[in-house]
Design a protein around this motif. Sequence first.
Motif, PDB file in Angstrom:
ATOM      1  N   THR A   1       0.833  -1.187   0.000  1.00 17.49           N
ATOM      2  CA  THR A   1       0.000   0.000   0.000  1.00 17.49           C
ATOM      3  C   THR A   1       0.875   1.247   0.000  1.00 17.49           C
ATOM      4  OG1 THR A   1      -1.658  -1.188   1.256  1.00 17.49           O
ATOM      5  CG2 THR A   1      -1.849   1.175   1.229  1.00 17.49           C
ATOM      6  N   THR A   2       0.597   2.151  -0.907  1.00 17.66           N
ATOM      7  CA  THR A   2       1.351   3.395  -0.998  1.00 17.66           C
ATOM      8  C   THR A   2       0.933   4.365   0.097  1.00 17.66           C
ATOM      9  OG1 THR A   2       1.556   3.133  -3.371  1.00 17.66           O
ATOM     10  CG2 THR A   2       1.912   5.335  -2.504  1.00 17.66           C
TER      11      THR A   2
ATOM     12  N   THR B   1      -0.241   5.525   3.676  1.00 16.69           N
ATOM     13  CA  THR B   1      -0.133   5.047   5.046  1.00 16.69           C
ATOM     14  C   THR B   1      -1.109   5.818   5.929  1.00 16.69           C
ATOM     15  OG1 THR B   1       1.674   6.579   5.471  1.00 16.69           O
ATOM     16  CG2 THR B   1       2.277   4.354   4.810  1.00 16.69           C
TER      17      THR B   1
END
Length: 109
Positions: free
Chosen positions: A2-3, A5
């Motif tokens: 996942t880019t 956060t």
Amino acid sequence: MTTFTPNAPMLDFLVLSVIAEGDAYGYQISQIIKRAANTKDSALYPVLKRLQENSYVAVYDEQYQGRNRRYYKITPAGAERQAELLNEWETYKFIIDDIVKGGNSYDKE
């Protein structure tokens, strides 16, 4: 991977949302959260502690295969907080979707 956060309020929202569906233990919660956040299991426990200190979750222990398992249960205050965060999320999600999809809702003066 996942880019994006999640920040602390987002993690609170995700954890409260999981627990709102039913009592859950830490590892179980972390596995669900990992779908949206690439976080280590150990990163979840400070979130759970903070939610407990704010009276959003209650904790109880239950035996499972000869070991003690700590469960987290949402409190009425936690359910109220989760509903507030859900409302904020819906608004935020709408704005992000609008921007990403080329929406030009911003009024220039």
